[in-house]
Structure formats: C-alpha cells, structure tokens
Design a protein around this motif. Structure first.
Motif, PDB file in Angstrom:
ATOM      1  N   VAL A 151       0.856  -1.189   0.000  1.00 39.50           N
ATOM      2  CA  VAL A 151       0.000   0.000   0.000  1.00 39.50           C
ATOM      3  C   VAL A 151       0.894   1.243   0.000  1.00 39.50           C
ATOM      4  O   VAL A 151       1.698   1.429   0.914  1.00 39.50           O
ATOM      5  N   ALA A 152       0.742   2.073  -1.020  1.00 40.26           N
ATOM      6  CA  ALA A 152       1.520   3.320  -1.085  1.00 40.26           C
ATOM      7  C   ALA A 152       0.559   4.489  -0.943  1.00 40.26           C
ATOM      8  O   ALA A 152      -0.422   4.603  -1.686  1.00 40.26           O
ATOM      9  N   LEU A 153       0.811   5.350   0.040  1.00 41.15           N
ATOM     10  CA  LEU A 153      -0.092   6.467   0.339  1.00 41.15           C
ATOM     11  C   LEU A 153       0.588   7.799   0.029  1.00 41.15           C
ATOM     12  O   LEU A 153       1.771   7.980   0.344  1.00 41.15           O
ATOM     13  N   THR A 154      -0.151   8.700  -0.562  1.00 40.38           N
ATOM     14  CA  THR A 154       0.389  10.040  -0.797  1.00 40.38           C
ATOM     15  C   THR A 154      -0.594  11.067  -0.254  1.00 40.38           C
ATOM     16  O   THR A 154      -1.745  11.153  -0.708  1.00 40.38           O
ATOM     17  N   GLY A 155      -0.142  11.819   0.741  1.00 41.99           N
ATOM     18  CA  GLY A 155      -0.985  12.869   1.312  1.00 41.99           C
ATOM     19  C   GLY A 155      -0.377  14.214   1.003  1.00 41.99           C
ATOM     20  O   GLY A 155       0.100  14.444  -0.115  1.00 41.99           O
TER      21      GLY A 155
END
Ligand code: GLV
Ligand code: MN
Ligand code: MN
Length: 407
Positions: free
Chosen positions: A214-218
């Motif tokens: 899972v790769a998250l970008t905020g």
C-alpha cells in the motif's frame, strides 16, 4: 554435537549481522558464500550439481534406473534480517546428511534423489517469497520475474546475472511429472510439537499466504504551521490502516486468520514535518482460502474509506495471493508408518508458515517433515532446534527417501 549441527554453525558465519542474529539476503556475498559451502559438501559425496537460471541448486544422486523420476528434498538458506540459523537450513543440510548417511551405508537407490537449494524463499530482497519454487512450478513467469526490482532499484535480472546465473529464464519451470515426489524437512516455527513432546509433525496442508503493498500520498508540510483541520497526513492514514489490518484479522471469526504489517515507512521522516508519503507491506494468511479472501476484500474496502476521509491518495499492489497446498495422502501415510517404526511420536498438522513446498505441491506429490523448535520461536535470533530434534528429522527423511527410491 552431530555433524549437521556443526555444519549449521559454520553456515551461520555467512551472515551480514552479528551472531546469533542471521541475515542472508539473496545474491549477496553471504548468500553466495553459503551456497559455495553447500556445494563443497555436496561435491565431497559426489553429488552432481546443476544450477538453473535463477540459482536454484540441484544436487543429484543418480539412481540405477534413469527412466524413473527422481525423489526430491530440500529447502532454503536465505534468512530474513536478524533471524535465526535453523529456518530452511535444516532442510538443506539435513537433506544432505540423510543422503550422506545412505551413501555411507552402501545404499543404492533405484530412483535418483535430488537435493534442492531453493533461491529466495524469503521475500526480503524482491518483496515476493518463494521465487525459486514459484518459477520451478510455473507460478512466476519470465515476464513477471523481469519486473522485480529491489529497494535500491536493482533489477532481479541484473542481480542474478551478477551472481553468476545467466542462462535462459525460459528453462526454469519444470513439468508436472519431473519429480516423483518432494519432501521438505523444516523446523515447525510454532509451539505445538515441543509442547506436546511430539518428535515429528507430518504436514497435511499449508496455509494460503498473501501480500499487499500500500503506497499512500498525502500532503506534507510544516509540523508547526499547518493546522490539524487542514492536514492530509499520510502517516496517520497508514496508522489507521495498520489498526484495520489487526481488527479485520481478529474479527474474522477464525483463529487461523493472521495479519501483519511488517513494513511501515513514512517520508520525509523528519520530526517537524508532516508525513507526505507512507508505505506499508501487509502479510495476510489463513488456512481457509475463503476467509483469507474475505479479509482481503474487507481490508481493501477499509483502505478506500480511510483514505477517502483523510484526502489521501492510495495505490494498492497485490504481490501474491496464493492458494493453500494440499499434501499427498500416500506420503503422509508413509511418514506415519515410518515414524512408528522408528519409535518416534508423530502427529499430522497444518503449516501456518509458507514454504517452498507450497509451490512444489503444484508439480509433485508433496509433504513436509516438521521438527520441534524451542518455544515455537522463529524469524528471531533465539530460534533453536536441538541436535536430537534435528537428528530425528534427518532419520525420518532418510527413511522416507529410502522407502521411495528402493528397488
Ligand atoms: C516463510 O518464511 C513465511 O513467512 O511463512
Ligand atoms: Mn522463514
Ligand atoms: Mn523456511
């Protein structure tokens, strides 16, 4: 101390971490030196060595009837960071000991016996486990393996060639009748055998594993200046996903569902900076494939909801989602008889950890021989299996190899 134990201790010196912690990552100097040590011992007893294009090693003792398919045994010698010296290695060096003993006794097998050292059972470097047995069984093809890249950006294909394995990737997969059978000796990695005083576990099934990236970008920003109501903190979204992983596994109504976030990184990783990115690797398994798949679906849904509420973008990659393995009835019965004759207490059991047997079971009748390990501890430096436990495992393996290969 018996010879296998001495060899395992020598093998433990090929590690990039300080003993007793063992770290042996695919195609590193330590891995290649350990393989060299294994080959030298195989050559001492005149086993014929073959490598395939990804560095699976096959040490063959030719039988008297070359028209018959060989019986295979083996396991892995790669070790996850800061782990122990018995996981996998017992199956490789125990297999060697069984063959050595049979040779010493003057035994002449009718079927050939092949000892396999599988490439990268652990997912450490290229993020997917059982690369060797996956390719052997045709579950990982050339196109897929060519896409594998490690954390440093090094391609699998370049890494294997640098390690000295450069033949065609088309030639790795084996046909369904290539082997007569496959039996893997391994430490239990759980507490049951030791607790019950049982010498040998006979594996009937292997739980279905899966891995999700899972790769998250905020949105990053100044930890002092950005107000809480304005944040899109990828780190907090990741934390919430981590808690969801635990909750989904606990709520599955099955003790057999296990889920772990083994990797959780944030960026830029500065105390006064809001995490702009987060990255998780999730391991989710079950002996029941339907329950495992239901949990995976629930998890994907939760990730969507969590990220939606937090304004964080996400990308999912299902690295592997494998079926369970069903072991061969004939081999299980064989092992029950053999352990009885040897005077060993045995029990049939499920393997919750995965092994190369998970994939070998797709191309050959397969089972595993488990031996006790102290307090069920594994993937830790204090992993331990006694010389006597190993000896009993080797005796059992030796007897089954003999049973399956005699004239
Ligand atoms: C193998 O090491 C596993 O993670 O089950
Ligand atoms: Mn392991
Ligand atoms: Mn293992």
């Amino acid at each position: 101390m018996n010879r296998v134990h001495r060899e395992l201790q020598k093998l433990a010196t090929y590690s990039s971490s300080e003993f007793p912690a063992i770290t042996r990552v695919l195609y590193t100097k330590e891995d290649l030196e350990a393989r060299g040590y294994f080959i030298s011992l195989c050559e001492e007893i005149n086993l014929r060595i073959r490598f395939d294009a990804i560095g699976n090693i096959f040490a063959r003792w030719e039988g008297t009837d070359l028209t018959l398919a060989a019986v295979a045994t083996g396991s892995h010698i790669d070790a996850i960071p800061l782990s122990g010296m018995y996981d996998g290695t017992v199956g490789v060096f125990g297999g060697l000991a069984a063959i050595r003993d049979l040779k010493k006794e003057g035994y002449k097998p009718k079927r050939s016996i092949e000892l396999i050292l599988f490439t990268s059972e652990e997912p450490t470097r290229f993020k997917i486990g059982c690369i060797g047995s996956r390719m052997l069984s045709g579950q990982l093809n050339k196109e897929q393996v060519l896409k594998l890249v490690d954390d440093k950006g090094k391609k699998f294909d370049d890494a294997r060639k640098k390690a000295g394995f450069f033949t065609s990737l088309d030639d790795v997969a084996l046909s369904k009748n290539h082997y007569h059978s496959f039996i893997e000796l391994h430490i239990e990695q759980g507490p049951i055998l030791e607790k019950e005083g049982t010498d040998i576990g006979i594996v009937t099934r292997i739980a279905a594993p899966s891995t999700l990236k899972v790769a998250l970008t905020g949105q990053g920003g100044h930890a002092g200046a950005v107000l809480m109501k304005d944040r899109k903190d990828a780190g907090v979204a990741g934390s919430e996903i981590m808690l969801a992983v635990e909750k989904i596994a606990k709520d599955s109504n099955s003790d057999d569902t296990v889920a772990t976030v083994g990797i959780f990184d944030i960026k830029p990783r500065a105390v006064n900076s809001i995490p702009r990115e987060a990255y998780l690797e999730i391991d989710l398994r079950d002996t029941n494939v339907e329950t495992r798949d239901k949990c995976l679906e629930a998890l994907k849904h939760r990730i969507k909801v969590i990220c939606g509420l937090r304004g964080v973008d996400y990308k999912l990659e299902m690295v592997n989602c494998d079926p369970p393995a069903i072991c061969e009835k004939m081999l299980i019965e064989n092992l029950e008889n053999i352990t009885k004759k040897l005077g060993f207490k045995s029990k049939k059991m499920i393997s919750r950890a995965y092994h190369d047997s998970l994939f070998m079971a797709l191309i050959a009748p397969t089972t595993m021989i488990f031996i006790p390990c102290k307090d069920g501890i594994s993937h830790r430096p204090d992993e331990y299996s006694s010389p006597l436990a190993i000896e009993k495992g080797v005796m059992t393996l030796k007897a089954v190899l003999k049973d399956l290969t005699h004239s």
